[in-house]
Design a protein around this motif. Structure first.
Motif, PDB file in Angstrom:
ATOM      1  N   ALA A  94      78.282  60.844  19.763  1.00 38.84           N
ATOM      2  CA  ALA A  94      79.143  62.016  19.937  1.00 38.84           C
ATOM      3  C   ALA A  94      80.353  61.660  20.804  1.00 38.84           C
ATOM      4  N   PRO A  95      81.446  62.427  20.701  1.00 39.74           N
ATOM      5  CA  PRO A  95      82.655  62.104  21.486  1.00 39.74           C
ATOM      6  C   PRO A  95      82.402  61.976  22.984  1.00 39.74           C
ATOM      7  N   ASP A  96      81.539  62.820  23.520  1.00 39.15           N
ATOM      8  CA  ASP A  96      81.245  62.740  24.952  1.00 39.15           C
ATOM      9  C   ASP A  96      79.841  62.199  25.197  1.00 39.15           C
ATOM     10  N   GLY A  97      79.357  61.388  24.273  1.00 38.62           N
ATOM     11  CA  GLY A  97      78.004  60.855  24.406  1.00 38.62           C
ATOM     12  C   GLY A  97      77.829  59.932  25.585  1.00 38.62           C
ATOM     13  N   ALA A  98      78.901  59.255  25.993  1.00 35.50           N
ATOM     14  CA  ALA A  98      78.796  58.331  27.122  1.00 35.50           C
ATOM     15  C   ALA A  98      78.463  59.048  28.424  1.00 35.50           C
ATOM     16  N   LYS A  99      78.704  60.356  28.484  1.00 36.89           N
ATOM     17  CA  LYS A  99      78.401  61.095  29.707  1.00 36.89           C
ATOM     18  C   LYS A  99      76.898  61.133  29.979  1.00 36.89           C
ATOM     19  N   VAL A 100      76.101  60.996  28.924  1.00 39.13           N
ATOM     20  CA  VAL A 100      74.650  60.989  29.109  1.00 39.13           C
ATOM     21  C   VAL A 100      74.221  59.802  29.952  1.00 39.13           C
ATOM     22  N   LEU A 101      74.923  58.663  29.792  1.00 35.31           N
ATOM     23  CA  LEU A 101      74.574  57.473  30.549  1.00 35.31           C
ATOM     24  C   LEU A 101      74.865  57.646  32.029  1.00 35.31           C
ATOM     25  N   ASP A 104      71.776  58.810  34.116  1.00 39.88           N
ATOM     26  CA  ASP A 104      70.584  57.984  33.925  1.00 39.88           C
ATOM     27  C   ASP A 104      69.867  58.286  32.606  1.00 39.88           C
ATOM     28  N   ALA A 105      70.644  58.654  31.605  1.00 38.13           N
ATOM     29  CA  ALA A 105      70.125  58.890  30.249  1.00 38.13           C
ATOM     30  C   ALA A 105      69.036  59.957  30.223  1.00 38.13           C
ATOM     31  N   ARG A 106      69.151  60.962  31.072  1.00 38.96           N
ATOM     32  CA  ARG A 106      68.137  62.018  31.111  1.00 38.96           C
ATOM     33  C   ARG A 106      68.214  62.937  29.897  1.00 38.96           C
ATOM     34  N   GLY A 107      69.338  62.961  29.210  1.00 38.53           N
ATOM     35  CA  GLY A 107      69.477  63.831  28.048  1.00 38.53           C
ATOM     36  C   GLY A 107      68.961  63.227  26.760  1.00 38.53           C
ATOM     37  N   LEU A 108      68.432  62.010  26.818  1.00 34.00           N
ATOM     38  CA  LEU A 108      67.927  61.348  25.614  1.00 34.00           C
ATOM     39  C   LEU A 108      66.444  61.651  25.422  1.00 34.00           C
ATOM     40  N   PRO A 109      65.979  61.662  24.185  1.00 36.54           N
ATOM     41  CA  PRO A 109      64.546  61.907  23.936  1.00 36.54           C
ATOM     42  C   PRO A 109      63.692  60.784  24.508  1.00 36.54           C
ATOM     43  N   VAL A 113      62.675  53.155  23.346  1.00 36.76           N
ATOM     44  CA  VAL A 113      64.102  52.839  23.216  1.00 36.76           C
ATOM     45  C   VAL A 113      64.885  53.493  24.343  1.00 36.76           C
ATOM     46  N   THR A 114      64.539  54.724  24.675  1.00 39.19           N
ATOM     47  CA  THR A 114      65.207  55.406  25.786  1.00 39.19           C
ATOM     48  C   THR A 114      64.901  54.717  27.102  1.00 39.19           C
ATOM     49  N   ASP A 115      63.669  54.255  27.282  1.00 35.62           N
ATOM     50  CA  ASP A 115      63.334  53.502  28.498  1.00 35.62           C
ATOM     51  C   ASP A 115      64.186  52.240  28.609  1.00 35.62           C
ATOM     52  N   HIS A 116      64.439  51.604  27.466  1.00 37.69           N
ATOM     53  CA  HIS A 116      65.290  50.415  27.468  1.00 37.69           C
ATOM     54  C   HIS A 116      66.716  50.768  27.873  1.00 37.69           C
ATOM     55  N   ILE A 117      67.221  51.878  27.361  1.00 36.70           N
ATOM     56  CA  ILE A 117      68.575  52.318  27.727  1.00 36.70           C
ATOM     57  C   ILE A 117      68.649  52.635  29.215  1.00 36.70           C
ATOM     58  N   ARG A 118      67.630  53.283  29.743  1.00 33.51           N
ATOM     59  CA  ARG A 118      67.608  53.589  31.168  1.00 33.51           C
ATOM     60  C   ARG A 118      67.561  52.322  32.012  1.00 33.51           C
ATOM     61  N   SER A 119      66.843  51.324  31.525  1.00 34.90           N
ATOM     62  CA  SER A 119      66.812  50.040  32.241  1.00 34.90           C
ATOM     63  C   SER A 119      68.194  49.397  32.250  1.00 34.90           C
ATOM     64  N   LEU A 120      68.935  49.525  31.143  1.00 32.61           N
ATOM     65  CA  LEU A 120      70.299  48.995  31.102  1.00 32.61           C
ATOM     66  C   LEU A 120      71.203  49.730  32.090  1.00 32.61           C
ATOM     67  N   VAL A 121      71.023  51.047  32.193  1.00 39.73           N
ATOM     68  CA  VAL A 121      71.821  51.825  33.135  1.00 39.73           C
ATOM     69  C   VAL A 121      71.508  51.396  34.563  1.00 39.73           C
ATOM     70  N   HIS A 242      76.944  51.137  21.484  1.00 37.23           N
ATOM     71  CA  HIS A 242      77.210  52.370  22.206  1.00 37.23           C
ATOM     72  C   HIS A 242      76.893  52.310  23.699  1.00 37.23           C
ATOM     73  N   VAL A 243      75.874  51.578  24.080  1.00 34.39           N
ATOM     74  CA  VAL A 243      75.420  51.617  25.474  1.00 34.39           C
ATOM     75  C   VAL A 243      76.129  50.585  26.339  1.00 34.39           C
ATOM     76  N   THR A 244      75.969  49.298  25.992  1.00 32.35           N
ATOM     77  CA  THR A 244      76.565  48.266  26.849  1.00 32.35           C
ATOM     78  C   THR A 244      78.095  48.356  26.914  1.00 32.35           C
ATOM     79  N   PRO A 245      78.812  48.663  25.821  1.00 31.83           N
ATOM     80  CA  PRO A 245      80.269  48.814  25.970  1.00 31.83           C
ATOM     81  C   PRO A 245      80.640  49.937  26.943  1.00 31.83           C
ATOM     82  N   ALA A 246      79.917  51.069  26.873  1.00 33.48           N
ATOM     83  CA  ALA A 246      80.221  52.179  27.785  1.00 33.48           C
ATOM     84  C   ALA A 246      79.916  51.806  29.222  1.00 33.48           C
TER      85      ALA A 246
END
Length: 255
Positions: A94-101, A104-109, A113-121, A242-246
């Protein structure tokens, strides 16, 4: 707002996604059950159980059923992880999807995979600058996604060896009377022939049950491993695009 909409869409499509991933497993299992029903209908399964005095073929059948239940549980879990990956993609794209990061990615299900994204954050917050290398985290994600999938290879090998064990025992039963066989004693000859027939039945039925069970387990877990690999590939593409570039933009790293 877009994050909530993406999460709602992901939740609404969960059942359909699970059905699509489980479809092959359900078709394969349905065909297997139908084949077993035909074998039972024509008395072949009863003949196998009654002819196998070692009950190895019955043990193989029970172990196969337990493995099918485990494979269903793992396939369902992988289906859910695939839906989590698709939900994360819908939110982050989404256009403002990077705001979720930023939260700490709390808005993700919830999911692996979400745990991995949180670890990246968390890694981005800890290193403060530079490029984000997720190689080690991806290895951890792959191990967590595979989970207990290796149980299938273990059971397949065990079924094969149980079949071979039954073959050896059957030949021992078949050849044991030969040592004391007296060609002049017709009664003993007839009894020995019966024991040899019983031994051959044990050898053949256990070998057949072990081979068929091993092949069917291999097929099921091959489909499971393929689904697991697809989820992992989706997670890699999601994080790399989407994640690492943001996160690197947030750290001020050069492109």
């Amino acid at each position: 707002m877009n994050a909530k909409v993406g999460a709602a869409a992901a939740s609404a499509g969960t059942d359909a996604a699970e059905r699509s991933v489980l479809l092959l497993w359900m078709i394969f299992t349905g065909l297997s059950v139908f084949a077993a029903f035909l074998l039972w209908r024509y008395g072949l399964i009863r003949l196998m159980v009654s002819s196998d005095r070692t009950y190895i073929s019955s043990v193989i059948a029970v172990l196969y059923i337990v493995t099918c239940i485990h494979c269903f549980w793992r396939t369902r879990a992988i289906a859910r992880e695939g839906e989590v990956a698709r939900g994360c993609r819908a939110i982050l794209a989404a256009p403002d999807g990077a705001k979720v990061l930023a939260s700490d990615a709390r808005g993700l299900p919830d999911g692996l995979v979400t745990d991995h994204i949180r670890s990246l954050v968390q890694k981005a917050d800890a290193q403060a600058k530079g490029r984000i290398d997720q190689t080690l985290l991806l290895r951890t994600l792959a191990d967590r996604l595979r989970g207990s999938n290796g149980f299938g290879a273990f059971v397949s090998d065990t079924l094969m060896k149980l079949g071979l064990l039954g073959t050896i025992i059957g030949f021992i039963i078949m050849l044991a009377p030969i040592a004391s066989l007296d060609a002049a004693d017709k009664v003993a000859m007839k009894s020995s022939m019966g024991l040899m027939s019983d031994g051959m039945a044990v050898a053949m039925y256990t070998t057949l049950a072990g081979l068929i069970g091993s092949i069917l387990v291999r097929i099921q877990y091959y489909m499971l491993d393929s689904a697991t690999q697809r989820v992992f590939s989706d997670a890699v593409v999601l994080t790399e695009t989407h994640v690492t570039p943001a996160l690197e933009r947030r750290l001020g790293s050069p492109p």
